[in-house]
Motif scaffolding. Structure first.
Motif, mmCIF file in Angstrom:
data_model
loop_
_atom_site.group_PDB
_atom_site.id
_atom_site.type_symbol
_atom_site.label_atom_id
_atom_site.label_comp_id
_atom_site.label_asym_id
_atom_site.label_seq_id
_atom_site.Cartn_x
_atom_site.Cartn_y
_atom_site.Cartn_z
ATOM 1 N N CYS A 97 -14.213 -9.232 -35.106
ATOM 2 C CA CYS A 97 -13.416 -9.336 -33.949
ATOM 3 C C CYS A 97 -11.871 -9.001 -34.700
ATOM 4 C CB CYS A 97 -13.486 -10.648 -33.378
ATOM 5 S SG CYS A 97 -15.121 -10.907 -32.706
ATOM 6 N N SER A 129 -16.059 -13.799 -25.754
ATOM 7 C CA SER A 129 -14.559 -14.347 -25.495
ATOM 8 C C SER A 129 -13.904 -14.348 -26.913
ATOM 9 C CB SER A 129 -14.362 -15.274 -24.441
ATOM 10 O OG SER A 129 -14.883 -15.230 -23.372
ATOM 11 N N VAL A 130 -12.652 -13.723 -26.894
ATOM 12 C CA VAL A 130 -12.146 -13.589 -28.256
ATOM 13 C C VAL A 130 -10.905 -14.272 -28.205
ATOM 14 C CG1 VAL A 130 -11.176 -12.436 -30.335
ATOM 15 C CG2 VAL A 130 -13.011 -11.542 -28.984
ATOM 16 N N VAL A 131 -10.413 -15.504 -28.933
ATOM 17 C CA VAL A 131 -9.500 -16.276 -28.936
ATOM 18 C C VAL A 131 -8.442 -15.946 -30.158
ATOM 19 C CG1 VAL A 131 -8.348 -18.420 -28.739
ATOM 20 C CG2 VAL A 131 -10.511 -17.992 -27.470
ATOM 21 N N PRO A 132 -7.316 -15.368 -30.114
ATOM 22 C CA PRO A 132 -6.523 -15.165 -31.405
ATOM 23 C C PRO A 132 -6.169 -16.431 -31.922
ATOM 24 C CG PRO A 132 -4.993 -14.938 -29.581
ATOM 25 C CD PRO A 132 -6.527 -15.091 -28.844
ATOM 26 N N TYR A 133 -6.011 -16.286 -33.304
ATOM 27 C CA TYR A 133 -5.400 -17.461 -34.224
ATOM 28 C C TYR A 133 -4.018 -17.808 -34.153
ATOM 29 C CZ TYR A 133 -9.649 -16.866 -37.283
ATOM 30 O OH TYR A 133 -10.900 -16.994 -37.835
ATOM 31 N N THR A 134 -3.590 -18.883 -34.092
ATOM 32 C CA THR A 134 -2.175 -19.280 -33.805
ATOM 33 C C THR A 134 -1.562 -18.866 -35.094
ATOM 34 O OG1 THR A 134 -2.775 -21.530 -34.542
ATOM 35 C CG2 THR A 134 -3.014 -21.157 -32.154
ATOM 36 N N THR A 141 -6.040 -10.790 -34.079
ATOM 37 C CA THR A 141 -4.440 -11.000 -33.757
ATOM 38 C C THR A 141 -4.525 -10.998 -32.058
ATOM 39 O OG1 THR A 141 -4.158 -8.801 -34.141
ATOM 40 C CG2 THR A 141 -3.704 -10.130 -35.586
ATOM 41 N N ARG A 142 -5.669 -10.210 -31.427
ATOM 42 C CA ARG A 142 -5.565 -9.936 -29.940
ATOM 43 C C ARG A 142 -6.776 -10.986 -29.344
ATOM 44 N NH1 ARG A 142 -6.906 -4.159 -29.209
ATOM 45 N NH2 ARG A 142 -7.056 -4.842 -27.054
ATOM 46 N N GLY A 143 -6.431 -11.240 -28.125
ATOM 47 C CA GLY A 143 -7.592 -12.077 -27.409
ATOM 48 C C GLY A 143 -7.981 -11.094 -26.174
ATOM 49 N N GLY A 144 -9.174 -11.582 -25.597
ATOM 50 C CA GLY A 144 -9.800 -10.753 -24.470
ATOM 51 C C GLY A 144 -11.108 -10.977 -24.586
ATOM 52 N N THR A 145 -11.737 -10.243 -23.647
ATOM 53 C CA THR A 145 -13.387 -10.300 -23.609
ATOM 54 C C THR A 145 -13.963 -9.055 -23.533
ATOM 55 O OG1 THR A 145 -13.285 -9.898 -21.120
ATOM 56 C CG2 THR A 145 -13.084 -12.116 -21.885
#
Length: 81
Positions: free
Chosen positions: A41, A73-78, A44-48
């Motif tokens: 994954c 569902s991909v959640v980017p690192y802060t 740096t990007r979020g999405g599905t």
């Protein structure tokens, strides 16, 4: 890892609906029918995305059909704090 199928079908491929977000790589079928693939994954990007694995009987003509679907569902690192 996908275990060998118990019916007459064999795993044939794995695909990602969003390869820029979730990339399937390292597809390998062992002699016992077990399948290995890696999912990577983008951090740096979020999405599905949907990752699908298809299977078909080896002695039949035609396209393989989707036998398994993963909804990711991909959640980017802060980056701060």
């Amino acid at each position: 890892m996908l275990r060998p199928r118990t019916d007459d079908k064999r795993w044939t491929a794995v695909r990602s609906s969003a390869p820029g977000l979730v990339l399937a790589s390292g597809w390998r079928v062992d002699t016992d029918g077990t399948v290995h693939a890696s999912l990577r994954c983008a951090g740096t990007r979020g999405g599905t995305a949907e990752v699908t694995a298809s299977a078909k009987a080896p002695d039949l003509a035609g396209a393989a059909r989707v036998a398994l679907t993963l909804h990711l569902s991909v959640v980017p690192y802060t980056t701060q704090g």
